[in-house]
Scaffold this motif. Structure first.
Motif, PDB file in Angstrom:
ATOM      1  N   LYS A   1      18.552  -4.822 -19.180  1.00 26.83           N
ATOM      2  CA  LYS A   1      18.335  -3.953 -20.340  1.00 26.83           C
ATOM      3  C   LYS A   1      16.869  -3.534 -20.422  1.00 26.83           C
ATOM      4  CE  LYS A   1      19.710  -3.691 -25.177  1.00 26.83           C
ATOM      5  NZ  LYS A   1      20.292  -4.430 -26.293  1.00 26.83           N
ATOM      6  N   TRP A   2      15.942  -4.466 -20.148  1.00 28.51           N
ATOM      7  CA  TRP A   2      14.522  -4.123 -20.203  1.00 28.51           C
ATOM      8  C   TRP A   2      14.163  -3.112 -19.115  1.00 28.51           C
ATOM      9  CZ3 TRP A   2      10.167  -3.981 -17.304  1.00 28.51           C
ATOM     10  CH2 TRP A   2       8.990  -3.740 -17.997  1.00 28.51           C
ATOM     11  N   LEU A   3      14.686  -3.305 -17.904  1.00 25.65           N
ATOM     12  CA  LEU A   3      14.417  -2.356 -16.815  1.00 25.65           C
ATOM     13  C   LEU A   3      14.928  -0.964 -17.151  1.00 25.65           C
ATOM     14  CD1 LEU A   3      15.288  -4.629 -13.778  1.00 25.65           C
ATOM     15  CD2 LEU A   3      13.024  -3.708 -14.317  1.00 25.65           C
ATOM     16  N   TRP A   4      16.048  -0.899 -17.832  1.00 22.66           N
ATOM     17  CA  TRP A   4      16.619   0.381 -18.244  1.00 22.66           C
ATOM     18  C   TRP A   4      15.780   0.994 -19.370  1.00 22.66           C
ATOM     19  CZ3 TRP A   4      20.017   1.210 -22.735  1.00 22.66           C
ATOM     20  CH2 TRP A   4      20.569   2.484 -22.769  1.00 22.66           C
ATOM     21  N   HIS A   5      15.393   0.193 -20.366  1.00 19.98           N
ATOM     22  CA  HIS A   5      14.567   0.685 -21.472  1.00 19.98           C
ATOM     23  C   HIS A   5      13.220   1.194 -20.974  1.00 19.98           C
ATOM     24  CE1 HIS A   5      16.492  -1.164 -25.322  1.00 19.98           C
ATOM     25  NE2 HIS A   5      17.416  -0.737 -24.476  1.00 19.98           N
ATOM     26  N   ALA A   6      12.659   0.530 -19.961  1.00 16.07           N
ATOM     27  CA  ALA A   6      11.357   0.920 -19.432  1.00 16.07           C
ATOM     28  C   ALA A   6      11.484   2.097 -18.458  1.00 16.07           C
ATOM     29  CB  ALA A   6      10.688  -0.263 -18.747  1.00 16.07           C
ATOM     30  N   ARG A   7      12.685   2.607 -18.288  1.00 11.98           N
ATOM     31  CA  ARG A   7      12.973   3.790 -17.482  1.00 11.98           C
ATOM     32  C   ARG A   7      12.699   3.623 -15.995  1.00 11.98           C
ATOM     33  NH1 ARG A   7      14.073   8.657 -19.612  1.00 11.98           N
ATOM     34  NH2 ARG A   7      14.378   8.673 -21.840  1.00 11.98           N
ATOM     35  N   PHE A   8      12.921   2.429 -15.472  1.00  9.11           N
ATOM     36  CA  PHE A   8      12.815   2.226 -14.035  1.00  9.11           C
ATOM     37  C   PHE A   8      14.108   2.631 -13.342  1.00  9.11           C
ATOM     38  CE2 PHE A   8       9.448  -0.729 -15.375  1.00  9.11           C
ATOM     39  CZ  PHE A   8       8.421  -0.201 -14.609  1.00  9.11           C
ATOM     40  N   PHE A   9      15.228   2.578 -14.081  1.00  9.45           N
ATOM     41  CA  PHE A   9      16.526   2.959 -13.537  1.00  9.45           C
ATOM     42  C   PHE A   9      17.228   3.870 -14.523  1.00  9.45           C
ATOM     43  CE2 PHE A   9      15.433  -1.109 -11.645  1.00  9.45           C
ATOM     44  CZ  PHE A   9      15.531  -0.790 -10.305  1.00  9.45           C
ATOM     45  N   LYS A  10      18.010   4.816 -13.981  1.00 13.42           N
ATOM     46  CA  LYS A  10      18.685   5.811 -14.815  1.00 13.42           C
ATOM     47  C   LYS A  10      19.758   5.201 -15.706  1.00 13.42           C
ATOM     48  CE  LYS A  10      18.853  10.541 -13.407  1.00 13.42           C
ATOM     49  NZ  LYS A  10      19.488  11.576 -12.637  1.00 13.42           N
ATOM     50  N   THR A  11      20.458   4.198 -15.189  1.00 12.89           N
ATOM     51  CA  THR A  11      21.524   3.569 -15.968  1.00 12.89           C
ATOM     52  C   THR A  11      21.328   2.060 -15.986  1.00 12.89           C
ATOM     53  OG1 THR A  11      23.019   3.255 -14.100  1.00 12.89           O
ATOM     54  CG2 THR A  11      23.168   5.361 -15.267  1.00 12.89           C
ATOM     55  N   ARG A  12      21.901   1.446 -16.977  1.00 12.41           N
ATOM     56  CA  ARG A  12      21.826  -0.006 -17.076  1.00 12.41           C
ATOM     57  C   ARG A  12      22.633  -0.648 -15.953  1.00 12.41           C
ATOM     58  NH1 ARG A  12      23.190  -3.374 -22.518  1.00 12.41           N
ATOM     59  NH2 ARG A  12      23.062  -5.444 -21.606  1.00 12.41           N
ATOM     60  N   GLY A  13      23.687   0.023 -15.520  1.00 16.38           N
ATOM     61  CA  GLY A  13      24.495  -0.473 -14.408  1.00 16.38           C
ATOM     62  C   GLY A  13      23.695  -0.548 -13.112  1.00 16.38           C
ATOM     63  N   LEU A  14      22.844   0.450 -12.846  1.00 18.17           N
ATOM     64  CA  LEU A  14      22.004   0.416 -11.649  1.00 18.17           C
ATOM     65  C   LEU A  14      21.002  -0.736 -11.730  1.00 18.17           C
ATOM     66  CD1 LEU A  14      21.196   4.178 -11.036  1.00 18.17           C
ATOM     67  CD2 LEU A  14      22.585   2.687  -9.615  1.00 18.17           C
ATOM     68  N   ALA A  15      20.445  -0.952 -12.911  1.00 17.66           N
ATOM     69  CA  ALA A  15      19.512  -2.058 -13.102  1.00 17.66           C
ATOM     70  C   ALA A  15      20.231  -3.391 -12.874  1.00 17.66           C
ATOM     71  CB  ALA A  15      18.908  -2.006 -14.500  1.00 17.66           C
ATOM     72  N   ALA A  16      21.445  -3.508 -13.393  1.00 21.04           N
ATOM     73  CA  ALA A  16      22.205  -4.745 -13.216  1.00 21.04           C
ATOM     74  C   ALA A  16      22.547  -4.972 -11.744  1.00 21.04           C
ATOM     75  CB  ALA A  16      23.486  -4.693 -14.047  1.00 21.04           C
ATOM     76  N   LYS A  17      22.817  -3.896 -11.007  1.00 24.39           N
ATOM     77  CA  LYS A  17      23.142  -4.016  -9.587  1.00 24.39           C
ATOM     78  C   LYS A  17      21.939  -4.550  -8.798  1.00 24.39           C
ATOM     79  CE  LYS A  17      25.735  -0.834  -7.903  1.00 24.39           C
ATOM     80  NZ  LYS A  17      26.268   0.422  -7.335  1.00 24.39           N
ATOM     81  N   ILE A  18      20.735  -4.103  -9.141  1.00 21.47           N
ATOM     82  CA  ILE A  18      19.521  -4.604  -8.486  1.00 21.47           C
ATOM     83  C   ILE A  18      19.368  -6.097  -8.754  1.00 21.47           C
ATOM     84  CG2 ILE A  18      16.988  -4.517  -8.573  1.00 21.47           C
ATOM     85  CD1 ILE A  18      18.143  -2.235  -6.997  1.00 21.47           C
ATOM     86  N   VAL A  19      19.613  -6.503  -9.999  1.00 19.63           N
ATOM     87  CA  VAL A  19      19.439  -7.909 -10.368  1.00 19.63           C
ATOM     88  C   VAL A  19      20.497  -8.774  -9.698  1.00 19.63           C
ATOM     89  CG1 VAL A  19      19.362  -9.548 -12.275  1.00 19.63           C
ATOM     90  CG2 VAL A  19      18.370  -7.285 -12.559  1.00 19.63           C
ATOM     91  N   THR A  20      21.763  -8.379  -9.758  1.00 25.16           N
ATOM     92  CA  THR A  20      22.827  -9.195  -9.159  1.00 25.16           C
ATOM     93  C   THR A  20      22.718  -9.250  -7.645  1.00 25.16           C
ATOM     94  OG1 THR A  20      24.345  -7.321  -9.161  1.00 25.16           O
ATOM     95  CG2 THR A  20      24.487  -8.841 -11.019  1.00 25.16           C
ATOM     96  N   GLY A  21      22.097  -8.248  -7.054  1.00 26.80           N
ATOM     97  CA  GLY A  21      21.879  -8.246  -5.609  1.00 26.80           C
ATOM     98  C   GLY A  21      20.765  -9.191  -5.183  1.00 26.80           C
ATOM     99  N   GLY A  22      20.094  -9.810  -6.139  1.00 28.38           N
ATOM    100  CA  GLY A  22      19.024 -10.749  -5.820  1.00 28.38           C
ATOM    101  C   GLY A  22      17.718 -10.074  -5.480  1.00 28.38           C
ATOM    102  N   HIS A  23      17.525  -8.832  -5.939  1.00 26.18           N
ATOM    103  CA  HIS A  23      16.323  -8.074  -5.606  1.00 26.18           C
ATOM    104  C   HIS A  23      15.254  -8.129  -6.694  1.00 26.18           C
ATOM    105  CE1 HIS A  23      18.485  -6.577  -2.181  1.00 26.18           C
ATOM    106  NE2 HIS A  23      19.438  -6.128  -2.954  1.00 26.18           N
ATOM    107  N   LEU A  24      15.480  -8.878  -7.749  1.00 29.83           N
ATOM    108  CA  LEU A  24      14.496  -8.990  -8.829  1.00 29.83           C
ATOM    109  C   LEU A  24      13.868 -10.371  -8.804  1.00 29.83           C
ATOM    110  CD1 LEU A  24      13.221  -7.853 -11.500  1.00 29.83           C
ATOM    111  CD2 LEU A  24      15.091  -8.986 -12.683  1.00 29.83           C
ATOM    112  N   ARG A  25      12.556 -10.404  -8.954  1.00 24.79           N
ATOM    113  CA  ARG A  25      11.828 -11.667  -9.101  1.00 24.79           C
ATOM    114  C   ARG A  25      11.134 -11.651 -10.446  1.00 24.79           C
ATOM    115  NH1 ARG A  25      10.737 -14.745  -4.400  1.00 24.79           N
ATOM    116  NH2 ARG A  25      11.614 -13.775  -2.550  1.00 24.79           N
ATOM    117  N   VAL A  26      11.298 -12.737 -11.184  1.00 23.23           N
ATOM    118  CA  VAL A  26      10.615 -12.912 -12.464  1.00 23.23           C
ATOM    119  C   VAL A  26       9.630 -14.050 -12.266  1.00 23.23           C
ATOM    120  CG1 VAL A  26      10.866 -13.462 -14.906  1.00 23.23           C
ATOM    121  CG2 VAL A  26      12.621 -12.111 -13.755  1.00 23.23           C
TER     122      VAL A  26
END
Length: 129
Positions: A17-42
């Motif tokens: 949701k934060w990645l989508w709000h910050a406009r890094f991805f067009k849809t929340r689904g695309l942001a979720a796909k990046i995260v579930t794919g293991g491509h996000l590091r916090v």
């Protein structure tokens, strides 16, 4: 004896949701796909769940297009607002990349013309002698 002071819980939001709000991805689904794919590091830890809480002070590393973005979360938002509002949510710490080399050209003149192609065919057949 006074009661111990309770620390206020840190405000957090779902990573997708934060990645989508910050406009890094067009849809929340695309942001979720990046995260579930293991491509996000916090904070250098790989995350696989879109519901991973992120808050101010966290550093996120993720791919976007052909580059890897590194951003520090500064604030959370209630809505996906306009771009200037979204830029206030993070501090971009992405290292500057070298510009990509220019596309190669045909002998420095761009695309070959019809005449160039006909001459090339004649030259291949040996009829130019």
């Amino acid at each position: 004896m006074s009661a111990p002071v309770q620390d206020q819980p840190r405000p957090t939001m779902r990573a997708d949701k934060w990645l989508w709000h910050a406009r890094f991805f067009k849809t929340r689904g695309l942001a979720a796909k990046i995260v579930t794919g293991g491509h996000l590091r916090v904070n250098t830890v790989k995350v696989h769940k879109p519901a991973q809480p992120v808050g101010p002070g966290d550093v996120l590393t993720f791919p976007q297009g052909r580059q890897v973005r590194v951003v520090k979360v500064l604030a959370l938002s209630e809505r996906r607002g306009p771009a200037p509002e979204a830029r206030a949510l993070y501090d971009d710490q992405t290292p500057a990349a070298d510009p990509a080399p220019a596309a190669p050209r045909f002998e420095g003149r761009g695309r070959p013309s019809g005449k160039d192609r006909r001459n090339a065919r004649l030259y291949e057949r040996g009829q130019l002698d």
